[in-house]
Design an enzyme around this catalytic site. Structure first.
Site, PDB file in Angstrom:
ATOM      1  CG  ASP A   1      -1.935   1.133   1.180  1.00 15.33           C
ATOM      2  OD1 ASP A   1      -3.054   0.898   0.685  1.00 15.33           O
ATOM      3  OD2 ASP A   1      -1.602   2.247   1.639  1.00 15.33           O
TER       4      ASP A   1
ATOM      5  CG  ASN B   1      -4.776  11.198  -5.667  1.00 13.36           C
ATOM      6  OD1 ASN B   1      -4.170  11.210  -6.742  1.00 13.36           O
ATOM      7  ND2 ASN B   1      -5.437  10.141  -5.239  1.00 13.36           N
TER       8      ASN B   1
ATOM      9  CG  HIS C   1      -7.814  12.474  -9.188  1.00 10.59           C
ATOM     10  ND1 HIS C   1      -7.798  11.545  -8.180  1.00 10.59           N
ATOM     11  CD2 HIS C   1      -8.796  13.350  -8.881  1.00 10.59           C
ATOM     12  CE1 HIS C   1      -8.738  11.829  -7.290  1.00 10.59           C
ATOM     13  NE2 HIS C   1      -9.365  12.928  -7.689  1.00 10.59           N
TER      14      HIS C   1
ATOM     15  CG  ASP D   1      -4.443   8.304 -12.419  1.00  9.46           C
ATOM     16  OD1 ASP D   1      -4.784   7.809 -11.329  1.00  9.46           O
ATOM     17  OD2 ASP D   1      -5.263   8.758 -13.246  1.00  9.46           O
TER      18      ASP D   1
ATOM     19  CD  GLU E   1      -4.438   4.178  -1.496  1.00  9.12           C
ATOM     20  OE1 GLU E   1      -4.632   4.540  -0.322  1.00  9.12           O
ATOM     21  OE2 GLU E   1      -5.300   4.278  -2.399  1.00  9.12           O
TER      22      GLU E   1
END
Length: 357
Positions: free
Chosen positions: A229, A237, A242, A246, A272
């Protein structure tokens, strides 16, 4: 005459085989009912076919019954069964041209037979069948078993050839359409099993991969599972949007793929979170892989526009042994270990308290 597209060769794809099997069942059933009607009508005195052709009809009926049983009992032997049917049908129809002169339309029996050859075997075999039908016409006419005018003979030849062309094109286009559908289905299946952002397996495909690995494993074989994680991903973010988030996920995915072993299976299971399945791996080795993954990600500088960013990951590891491996239990155990890593300060590897074996 314009050049005809050649039909693709017979495929072993299950969809193709099943389509041809169903068609063969249909034509066998129709032939069985028609021949049975001929036998019954002849025995009842409604039709006069002659003793030899009566025997041919009875023998062909028995053959059809056997082939109907065979195509259901041994579907993997479809092509030999179909070949036997078409050979038997050709001999039966061909005999009728010499033994049933009172039927002036008996040559028409070749039309459905040739169409079926096109749809089952394709162009080469079917054009051989067309040539054989024309040869039968020539022999029957030359031996006075069939009396036709030159006009009628030319009409028959032209009609048979045009019918062959139509079936040729139809069978070719049908197989191409099936190929297109198969390719589209394969693309849809890949899309349904692949994470669109990172290109890794998604959770559904990862679960399938775990089940497949467990099913093919030896008793007592160990499997390790790691949950990875990205730490503080929400702040990434919030700061970079975003698109920036990404980009980090894609880079982490590539780093994971490069850091694990060749036999390991990597997936993005949501947000994530990533997962790594490690076959034939004890806990100490699994921790070593997880630690290498953690260090690789921590040591990499990720470029976001004009800035560079470093991120860390928290990793939870669990191990189970066949036959005690279950997907849900291992996912839950690795998830709990990953949350323990976060609670312990993040950027670390934590193993589940005890194995699942």
């Amino acid at each position: 005459m314009p050049r005809l597209p050649a039909p693709p060769p017979f495929e072993t794809d299950p969809q193709d085989v099943e389509l041809r099997r169903r068609f063969l069942l249909t034509i066998l059933t129709a032939s069985f009912l028609w021949t049975g009607g001929m036998v019954v009508s002849s025995r009842a005195g409604w039709l006069v076919l002659g003793r030899l052709q009566d025997n041919n009809s009875a023998a062909f009926l028995v053959l059809l019954a056997g082939l109907l049983f065979a195509v259901r009992r041994w579907p993997h032997r479809l092509m030999p069964i179909a070949a036997l049917f078409f050979l038997g049908a050709f001999l039966y129809i061909g005999a009728a041209q010499f033994l049933v002169p009172q039927d002036s339309l008996r040559m028409l029996l070749f039309f459905p037979w040739i169409g079926a050859v096109f749809l089952i075997f394709g162009g080469i075999a079917a054009w051989i069948a067309v040539a054989a039908a024309l040869a039968i016409l020539a022999v029957a006419t030359a031996t006075d078993h069939m009396v036709v005018t030159p006009l009628a003979a030319s009409t028959y030849v032209i009609t048979l050839c045009v019918t062959g062309v139509c079936f040729h094109v139809f069978s070719a286009q049908t197989l191409r359409a099936l190929e297109t559908v198969r390719a589209q289905n394969a693309a849809l299946d890949v899309a349904a099993r692949q994470d669109t952002l990172t290109g890794l397996l998604n959770l559904r495909a990862f679960r399938d991969a775990m089940n497949a690995q467990f099913a093919g494993a030896r008793p007592d074989e160990p499997f390790a599972l790691a949950f990875v994680d990205v730490d503080h991903f929400k702040s990434v973010n919030d700061r970079y949007g975003h698109a920036g988030g990404d980009a980090i996920l894609i880079a982490v995915a590539h780093t994971l793929k490069a850091a694990v072993r060749g036999e390991d299976v990597v997936a993005r299971i949501g947000g994530e979170e990533f997962a790594i399945l490690m076959p034939r791996t004890e806990l100490s080795d699994a921790r070593g892989v997880a630690e290498r993954v953690r260090a690789e990600i921590q040591g990499r500088a990720f470029a976001l526009g004009a800035e560079t960013l470093t991120v860390t990951v928290s990793v939870g590891v669990t191990v189970s042994r066949v036959p005690h491996c279950t997907v849900d239990a291992m996912l839950q155990s690795a998830d709990m270990a990953m949350y323990a890593a976060k609670a312990d300060g993040r950027n670390r590897v934590v193993a589940a308290p005890r194995g699942l074996s």
